[in-house]
Scaffold this active site. Structure first.
Site, PDB file in Angstrom:
ATOM      1  N   ARG A 133     -62.525   1.762   6.061  1.00  0.00           N
ATOM      2  CA  ARG A 133     -60.937   1.972   6.444  1.00  0.00           C
ATOM      3  C   ARG A 133     -60.307   0.539   7.511  1.00  0.00           C
ATOM      4  O   ARG A 133     -59.873   0.524   7.928  1.00  0.00           O
ATOM      5  CB  ARG A 133     -59.668   3.058   6.322  1.00  0.00           C
ATOM      6  CG  ARG A 133     -60.217   3.882   5.074  1.00  0.00           C
ATOM      7  CD  ARG A 133     -59.718   3.336   3.927  1.00  0.00           C
ATOM      8  NE  ARG A 133     -59.726   3.710   2.690  1.00  0.00           N
ATOM      9  CZ  ARG A 133     -59.465   4.879   2.433  1.00  0.00           C
ATOM     10  NH1 ARG A 133     -57.961   4.920   2.871  1.00  0.00           N
ATOM     11  NH2 ARG A 133     -58.960   5.511   1.169  1.00  0.00           N
TER      12      ARG A 133
ATOM     13  N   ASP B  13     -62.942   0.019  -4.349  1.00  0.00           N
ATOM     14  CA  ASP B  13     -62.962   1.186  -4.077  1.00  0.00           C
ATOM     15  C   ASP B  13     -63.598   1.790  -4.614  1.00  0.00           C
ATOM     16  O   ASP B  13     -64.247   1.565  -5.595  1.00  0.00           O
ATOM     17  CB  ASP B  13     -61.094   2.139  -3.755  1.00  0.00           C
ATOM     18  CG  ASP B  13     -60.264   3.402  -3.818  1.00  0.00           C
ATOM     19  OD1 ASP B  13     -60.686   3.196  -2.606  1.00  0.00           O
ATOM     20  OD2 ASP B  13     -61.309   4.399  -5.081  1.00  0.00           O
TER      21      ASP B  13
ATOM     22  N   ARG C 134     -50.758  -6.716   0.135  1.00  0.00           N
ATOM     23  CA  ARG C 134     -49.905  -5.535   0.215  1.00  0.00           C
ATOM     24  C   ARG C 134     -48.734  -5.662  -0.941  1.00  0.00           C
ATOM     25  O   ARG C 134     -48.429  -4.971  -1.601  1.00  0.00           O
ATOM     26  CB  ARG C 134     -50.509  -4.536   0.465  1.00  0.00           C
ATOM     27  CG  ARG C 134     -50.102  -3.143   0.001  1.00  0.00           C
ATOM     28  CD  ARG C 134     -51.603  -2.685  -0.755  1.00  0.00           C
ATOM     29  NE  ARG C 134     -51.003  -0.791  -1.410  1.00  0.00           N
ATOM     30  CZ  ARG C 134     -50.494  -1.012  -2.020  1.00  0.00           C
ATOM     31  NH1 ARG C 134     -49.382  -1.323  -2.922  1.00  0.00           N
ATOM     32  NH2 ARG C 134     -50.006   0.622  -2.713  1.00  0.00           N
TER      33      ARG C 134
ATOM     34  N   ARG D 202     -53.538  -0.240   5.709  1.00  0.00           N
ATOM     35  CA  ARG D 202     -52.456  -0.228   5.331  1.00  0.00           C
ATOM     36  C   ARG D 202     -52.317  -0.276   7.175  1.00  0.00           C
ATOM     37  O   ARG D 202     -50.907  -0.829   7.347  1.00  0.00           O
ATOM     38  CB  ARG D 202     -51.651   0.843   5.076  1.00  0.00           C
ATOM     39  CG  ARG D 202     -51.619   0.821   3.821  1.00  0.00           C
ATOM     40  CD  ARG D 202     -51.658   2.230   2.803  1.00  0.00           C
ATOM     41  NE  ARG D 202     -52.327   3.212   2.929  1.00  0.00           N
ATOM     42  CZ  ARG D 202     -52.226   4.198   2.429  1.00  0.00           C
ATOM     43  NH1 ARG D 202     -51.760   4.845   1.357  1.00  0.00           N
ATOM     44  NH2 ARG D 202     -53.424   5.634   2.466  1.00  0.00           N
TER      45      ARG D 202
ATOM     46  N   TYR E 162     -63.793  13.492  -8.516  1.00  0.00           N
ATOM     47  CA  TYR E 162     -62.559  12.591  -8.667  1.00  0.00           C
ATOM     48  C   TYR E 162     -62.487  12.895 -10.465  1.00  0.00           C
ATOM     49  O   TYR E 162     -61.370  13.045 -10.398  1.00  0.00           O
ATOM     50  CB  TYR E 162     -62.739  11.141  -8.203  1.00  0.00           C
ATOM     51  CG  TYR E 162     -62.087  10.901  -7.136  1.00  0.00           C
ATOM     52  CD1 TYR E 162     -60.861  11.594  -6.755  1.00  0.00           C
ATOM     53  CD2 TYR E 162     -62.851  11.094  -5.994  1.00  0.00           C
ATOM     54  CE1 TYR E 162     -60.682  11.703  -5.308  1.00  0.00           C
ATOM     55  CE2 TYR E 162     -62.868  11.165  -4.555  1.00  0.00           C
ATOM     56  CZ  TYR E 162     -61.181  11.481  -3.746  1.00  0.00           C
ATOM     57  OH  TYR E 162     -60.646  11.398  -2.756  1.00  0.00           O
TER      58      TYR E 162
HETATM   59  O1  CP3 Z   1     -63.311   1.034   3.986  1.00  0.00           O
HETATM   60  C1  CP3 Z   1     -62.899  -0.507   4.031  1.00  0.00           C
HETATM   61  O2  CP3 Z   1     -61.915  -1.040   4.844  1.00  0.00           O
HETATM   62  C2  CP3 Z   1     -63.273  -0.825   3.344  1.00  0.00           C
HETATM   63  C3  CP3 Z   1     -62.313   0.022   1.896  1.00  0.00           C
HETATM   64  C4  CP3 Z   1     -62.775   1.080   1.078  1.00  0.00           C
HETATM   65  C5  CP3 Z   1     -61.342   1.550   0.668  1.00  0.00           C
HETATM   66  N1  CP3 Z   1     -61.854   3.008  -0.262  1.00  0.00           N
HETATM   67  C6  CP3 Z   1     -59.772   1.254   0.482  1.00  0.00           C
HETATM   68  C7  CP3 Z   1     -58.579   1.597   0.466  1.00  0.00           C
HETATM   69  C8  CP3 Z   1     -63.330   2.279   0.966  1.00  0.00           C
HETATM   70  C9  CP3 Z   1     -65.025   1.593   1.699  1.00  0.00           C
HETATM   71  C10 CP3 Z   1     -62.407   3.440   0.372  1.00  0.00           C
HETATM   72  C11 CP3 Z   1     -63.701   4.451   0.064  1.00  0.00           C
HETATM   73  C12 CP3 Z   1     -63.268   5.545  -0.658  1.00  0.00           C
HETATM   74  N2  CP3 Z   1     -62.081   5.932  -1.402  1.00  0.00           N
HETATM   75  C13 CP3 Z   1     -63.194   7.056  -0.582  1.00  0.00           C
HETATM   76  C14 CP3 Z   1     -64.916   7.473   0.360  1.00  0.00           C
HETATM   77  C15 CP3 Z   1     -64.516   7.258   2.173  1.00  0.00           C
HETATM   78  C16 CP3 Z   1     -63.501   8.124   2.500  1.00  0.00           C
HETATM   79  O3  CP3 Z   1     -61.996   8.075   2.373  1.00  0.00           O
HETATM   80  O4  CP3 Z   1     -63.897   9.196   2.920  1.00  0.00           O
HETATM   81  C17 CP3 Z   1     -62.837   7.431  -1.226  1.00  0.00           C
HETATM   82  C18 CP3 Z   1     -62.582   9.255  -1.452  1.00  0.00           C
HETATM   83  C19 CP3 Z   1     -62.024   6.690  -1.499  1.00  0.00           C
HETATM   84  C20 CP3 Z   1     -60.832   7.497  -2.695  1.00  0.00           C
HETATM   85  C21 CP3 Z   1     -59.470   7.162  -2.211  1.00  0.00           C
HETATM   86  N3  CP3 Z   1     -58.610   5.373  -2.475  1.00  0.00           N
HETATM   87  C22 CP3 Z   1     -58.160   7.529  -2.204  1.00  0.00           C
HETATM   88  C23 CP3 Z   1     -58.137   9.048  -1.507  1.00  0.00           C
HETATM   89  C24 CP3 Z   1     -57.024   6.415  -1.900  1.00  0.00           C
HETATM   90  C25 CP3 Z   1     -55.866   7.668  -1.444  1.00  0.00           C
HETATM   91  C26 CP3 Z   1     -55.810   7.726  -0.002  1.00  0.00           C
HETATM   92  C27 CP3 Z   1     -54.646   6.705   0.996  1.00  0.00           C
HETATM   93  O5  CP3 Z   1     -55.386   6.689   1.512  1.00  0.00           O
HETATM   94  O6  CP3 Z   1     -53.665   5.795   0.530  1.00  0.00           O
HETATM   95  C28 CP3 Z   1     -57.362   5.727  -1.972  1.00  0.00           C
HETATM   96  C29 CP3 Z   1     -56.864   4.170  -1.358  1.00  0.00           C
HETATM   97  C30 CP3 Z   1     -56.850   3.822  -0.281  1.00  0.00           C
HETATM   98  N4  CP3 Z   1     -59.116   2.452  -0.930  1.00  0.00           N
HETATM   99  C31 CP3 Z   1     -56.496   2.323   0.357  1.00  0.00           C
HETATM  100  C32 CP3 Z   1     -57.663   1.051   0.323  1.00  0.00           C
HETATM  101  C33 CP3 Z   1     -57.330   0.168   2.030  1.00  0.00           C
HETATM  102  C34 CP3 Z   1     -55.137   2.669   0.662  1.00  0.00           C
HETATM  103  C35 CP3 Z   1     -54.293   1.959  -0.762  1.00  0.00           C
HETATM  104  C36 CP3 Z   1     -52.936   1.018  -0.194  1.00  0.00           C
HETATM  105  O7  CP3 Z   1     -52.092   2.344  -0.542  1.00  0.00           O
HETATM  106  O8  CP3 Z   1     -52.981  -0.508   0.008  1.00  0.00           O
END
Ligand code: CP3
Length: 341
Positions: free
Chosen positions: A23, A72, A36, A27, A149
């Site tokens: 990540r 994602d 965003r 944000r 999921y």
């Molecule tokens: O790592 C990186 O920078 C690459 C991008 C990336 C994202 N998600 C961007 C993202 C990667 C590799 C993921 C993987 C991901 N997504 C996982 C596995 C890793 C982990 O965190 O355990 C999982 C479980 C997800 C599912 C997911 N996506 C959730 C549960 C959420 C909501 C939680 C949150 O933080 O808002 C997301 C959204 C998400 N994925 C965001 C980002 C940058 C936030 C989106 C936003 O509101 O701007």
């Protein structure tokens, strides 16, 4: 090109130790928030110019040694026919949750070139824009995590629906897992063909399982992915969050690099993994709130333990949190490079 990340993946001890953060685009960065503010998350993922721009932000701002595709893990579920939405404050929502053969039969395999062209276009664009500066990591969710999921319909605390299916409808569970596994193999294979130079499989929820259920209900599918992709010749990383009790099984996955969360010290993890393991990790993201001197000590300790492995790639034990000040993230990366040079 800065290839310390790829060399470490292949088992070489490098100077300095390579670092990237899960990540690292997100944000916590005002530059991310700016984009965003104009587009929702899924639109960003599906617009190659935007996805590429935010992928590059941490490379330019922080000096990380690898870029990770901005996307994602849930994107392929949508391509398989599930309806995916990201709801403010609730995280991802999948409708309808898949809990019966009927709901399963609405899902289908994917052709990445037709169904997720934006992911492949983002990778191609990034390889051009990175022009060899640092390698690009592609990724996917591991089958068990994606199934969670799909079956729960979103985030859960109890995991009762997926465990219920695993234990009371094992044939349906296997059918779901096999379909996701097939999709993930073609998805990652297409990412590699488009230019991804390494891949990481995220098993965020594998750690909720007992050892036996992880082996039979999660690991076998992850293993099939690594076995199928090995011939592609790019390094493969496996991250099982909260998987400290599973490391002797994780070792059998066929991944080249094992990523650790912060709960298990690298030194302890090397007992089940073996000293010839290449490890990635594992600073608790909240330790980035420490004052500089204390943070330096904690990083030094992880680097010391990393030297006990065949090779070490520095990372966090989970993603950067939105609350963490970007200056602290940059400071940590500078300290990691300085102390390991
Ligand atoms: O790592 C990186 O920078 C690459 C991008 C990336 C994202 N998600 C961007 C993202 C990667 C590799 C993921 C993987 C991901 N997504 C996982 C596995 C890793 C982990 O965190 O355990 C999982 C479980 C997800 C599912 C997911 N996506 C959730 C549960 C959420 C909501 C939680 C949150 O933080 O808002 C997301 C959204 C998400 N994925 C965001 C980002 C940058 C936030 C989106 C936003 O509101 O701007």
């Amino acid at each position: 090109m800065n290839d310390i990340f790829l060399r470490a993946c292949r088992g070489e001890k490098t100077l300095p130790v390579p670092v990237w953060f899960m990540r690292q685009a997100g944000r916590y960065l005002p530059q991310y928030q700016e984009i965003r503010g104009k587009a929702d998350f899924l639109t960003m993922c599906k617009t190659p110019e935007l996805a590429a721009e935010v992928t590059l932000q941490p490379v330019d701002l922080l000096g990380v040694d690898a870029a990770i595709l901005f996307s994602d893990i849930l994107i392929p579920l949508e391509a398989m026919g599930a309806e995916l939405a990201f709801k403010e404050g609730r995280g991802p929502v999948i409708t309808p949750p898949v809990r019966s053969w009927d709901e399963f039969s609405a899902l289908h395999s994917i052709d990445p070139i037709k169904d997720v062209p934006f992911v492949l276009d983002t990778i191609k664009l990034l390889r051009k824009e990175l022009s060899g500066k640092v390698p690009l990591i592609g990724f996917a969710g591991a089958p068990f995590t994606l199934a969670t999921y799909l079956i729960e319909g979103g985030t859960t605390k109890s995991f009762v629906n997926i465990k219920k299916m695993l234990f009371s409808q094992p044939d349906l569970f296997r059918a779901v897992m096999n379909l996701i596994t097939d999709v993930t193999i073609s998805y990652l294979s297409a990412q590699i063909d488009a230019g991804a130079q390494a891949i990481q499989l995220f098993d965020t929820w594998g750690g909720i399982l007992t050892r036996q259920d992880f082996r039979d209900g999660a690991l076998v599918y992850a293993r099939r992915i690594f076995n199928s992709l090995r011939e592609k010749g790019v390094p493969m990383i496996y991250f099982v969050y909260d998987g400290g009790h599973l490391l002797d099984f994780v070792r059998l996955s066929g991944a080249d690099v094992i990523a650790l969360d912060w709960r298990t010290d690298i030194e302890k993890a090397l007992v089940p993994l073996g000293k010839d393991a290449v490890v990635q990790g594992n600073l608790d993201p909240c330790l980035l709130f420490l004052p500089e001197e204390r943070l330096r000590e904690r990083i030094a300790e992880i680097l010391r333990q990393g030297l006990l492995a065949r090779a070490h790639i520095f990372n966090l034990g989970h993603g950067v949190l939105p609350e963490i000040p970007p200056e602290k993230v940059k400071l940590a990366i500078d300290i990691i490079h300085e102390l390991s040079s």
